[in-house]
Design a protein around this motif. Structure first.
Motif, short mmCIF file in Angstrom:
data_model
loop_
_atom_site.label_atom_id
_atom_site.label_comp_id
_atom_site.label_asym_id
_atom_site.label_seq_id
_atom_site.Cartn_x
_atom_site.Cartn_y
_atom_site.Cartn_z
N ARG A 191 -30.27 -20.06 -3.52
CA ARG A 191 -30.65 -21.03 -2.32
C ARG A 191 -31.94 -21.44 -2.28
O ARG A 191 -32.28 -22.41 -2.01
CB ARG A 191 -30.22 -20.44 -1.03
N PRO A 195 -31.30 -25.62 -6.06
CA PRO A 195 -30.68 -26.07 -7.59
C PRO A 195 -30.47 -27.74 -7.68
O PRO A 195 -30.72 -28.29 -8.61
CB PRO A 195 -29.42 -25.55 -7.83
N TRP A 196 -30.40 -28.28 -6.39
CA TRP A 196 -30.19 -29.66 -6.59
C TRP A 196 -31.33 -30.44 -6.64
O TRP A 196 -31.35 -31.55 -7.24
CB TRP A 196 -29.44 -30.31 -5.07
N VAL A 279 -27.37 -19.29 -12.70
CA VAL A 279 -26.89 -19.80 -11.66
C VAL A 279 -27.55 -21.07 -11.23
O VAL A 279 -26.71 -22.02 -11.13
CB VAL A 279 -26.38 -18.75 -10.75
N THR A 280 -28.89 -20.88 -10.79
CA THR A 280 -29.53 -22.16 -10.59
C THR A 280 -29.34 -23.51 -11.85
O THR A 280 -29.09 -24.46 -11.12
CB THR A 280 -30.95 -22.12 -10.37
N CYS A 282 -27.13 -23.66 -13.88
CA CYS A 282 -25.83 -24.10 -14.21
C CYS A 282 -25.38 -25.06 -12.82
O CYS A 282 -24.56 -26.12 -13.35
CB CYS A 282 -24.91 -22.83 -13.95
N ILE A 283 -25.72 -24.73 -11.81
CA ILE A 283 -25.27 -25.44 -10.70
C ILE A 283 -25.95 -27.06 -10.93
O ILE A 283 -25.52 -27.77 -10.76
CB ILE A 283 -25.90 -25.13 -9.29
N LEU A 286 -24.08 -28.99 -13.54
CA LEU A 286 -22.94 -29.37 -13.13
C LEU A 286 -23.02 -30.54 -12.35
O LEU A 286 -22.03 -31.32 -12.53
CB LEU A 286 -22.06 -28.13 -12.43
N ILE A 287 -23.92 -30.79 -11.42
CA ILE A 287 -24.28 -31.67 -10.67
C ILE A 287 -24.30 -33.03 -11.69
O ILE A 287 -23.76 -34.17 -11.36
CB ILE A 287 -25.51 -31.59 -9.71
#
Length: 369
Positions: A191, A195-196, A279-280, A282-283, A286-287
């Motif tokens: 968070r 990641p966005w 994880v960051t 990856c997110i 994926l976006i």
């Protein structure tokens, strides 16, 4: 530490740059009124936000607390709450908050609050710490004062009180432990990485992916391949392309963190850093993949001709074919984006890795010195 005048308590939110500073600034807008309402003693609170890399060069809570004590001596603050996005460790546990009622200090590790309802938990933790420290000052209560933090373990699962060493400045400590605590910290780190925000930093990679997708969508060989693939193979293509993109970004931008020492704590910290980075990224990827999928679908709806498609593939062009083709093209385009990501600068994606941010903070501290 100075005494407050005219019932005004000056609270400093000392925050690391990036996410902690943003959280502190948003929190500071409502914090004075919330603290005044919660205190119930007609007390006023002035809240200041100070952004500086106070954690640069160390992740030891004891060293950080003493560093904060030196910092407070330079200012006229009554209470200091230090916010960091680093996962702090103490005696094998992951630290949530350290408090020193004697010195009016609190050290809060934001990742320990988890990734869900992050800012509301941070606001509650800061309010509880400030009120506990303010009560200790008003009542001259010594070490061990619990105050508004007495129900801390009830508000946050997996949190429990931990002993504090005699040689430490803190007098009250809360930590998280077990698998639940590890997942909470990992979620909080992801968070904090936001990641966005990785997506705009991959503009060149996205441009390469869009170009590859635009070409692939009008290629009759791609049409034939797409209609011949079943769902499991399309899933494998998706996983493979996304994994390739993630791996290339981490390797090319040198995001992988290596333990500085050989101690178990250093190795655990490196594992946690690398897990949050994976994880960051990856997110973020994926976006990008979902965006490519939607753009490919719209492009296919606009450009494809049913009779031509049927003549080349011997398959009528229906909704299922549009979806399958867009799905496959998104995977192909992601591979092209992985190659294009080599054009990005390290700075564009450094926020995905804690080690990169730590290096940046050290440079900032050296420049200030």
């Amino acid at each position: 530490m100075v005494e407050s005048s005219q019932d005004v308590t000056v609270v400093a939110l000392l925050a690391d740059p990036d996410a902690p500073t943003e959280v502190a600034r948003r929190m500071a807008r409502q914090l004075p009124a919330r603290l005044a309402d919660a205190s119930g003693r007609h007390r006023r609170f002035d809240v200041e936000v100070v952004s500086e890399p106070f954690t640069a060069g160390t992740e030891d809570p004891t060293v950080l607390t003493r560093r904060l004590m030196d910092r407070v001596g330079e200012e006229r603050w009554n209470i200091v709450v230090a916010l960091t996005d680093l996962p702090l460790h103490s005696r094998g546990h992951k630290l949530v908050v350290d408090l020193s009622h004697e010195h009016g200090l609190a050290l809060l590790s934001l990742p320990s609050l988890g990734g869900l309802r992050f800012e509301s938990k941070a606001r509650w933790a800061v309010e509880g710490a400030v009120l506990s420290l303010a009560d200790a000052q008003a009542e001259a209560v010594g070490a061990g004062h619990r105050g508004p933090l007495a129900d801390f373990t009830g508000r946050l699962s997996s949190v429990h009180q931990a002993p504090v060493g005699d040689d430490e400045a803190a007098d009250l400590r809360y930590v998280v432990g077990g698998l639940g605590g590890y997942l909470r910290v990992l979620g909080g780190m992801v968070r904090a990485n936001r990641p966005w925000r990785l997506v705009p930093g991959l503009s060149k990679a996205l441009a390469a992916a869009l170009a590859a997708g635009a070409i692939a969508i009008v290629n009759s060989t791609i049409w034939s391949l797409a209609v011949s693939l079943d769902t499991p193979r399309l899933v494998i293509a998706t996983v493979g392309s996304v994994a390739l993109m993630i791996g290339w970004l981490i390797v090319d931008a040198h995001l992988w963190h290596r333990a500085a020492g050989h101690s178990p704590e250093e190795r655990k910290r490196a594992v946690l850093y690398n897990a949050s980075t994976v994880v960051t990224v990856c997110i973020g990827v994926l976006i990008c993949y979902v965006g490519l999928l939607l753009i490919s679908l719209l492009w296919a709806l606009f450009i494809l001709n049913g009779p031509v498609f049927a003549s080349m593939t011997r398959t009528p062009l229906h909704a299922a074919e549009y979806w399958t083709l867009a799905w496959f093209v998104a995977s192909v385009a992601t591979v092209g984006g992985a190659l294009g990501s080599g054009l990005e600068s390290d700075e564009a994606i450094r926020s995905a890795a804690y080690s990169k941010r730590e290096q940046e903070r050290r440079r900032t501290l050296e420049d200030d010195d």
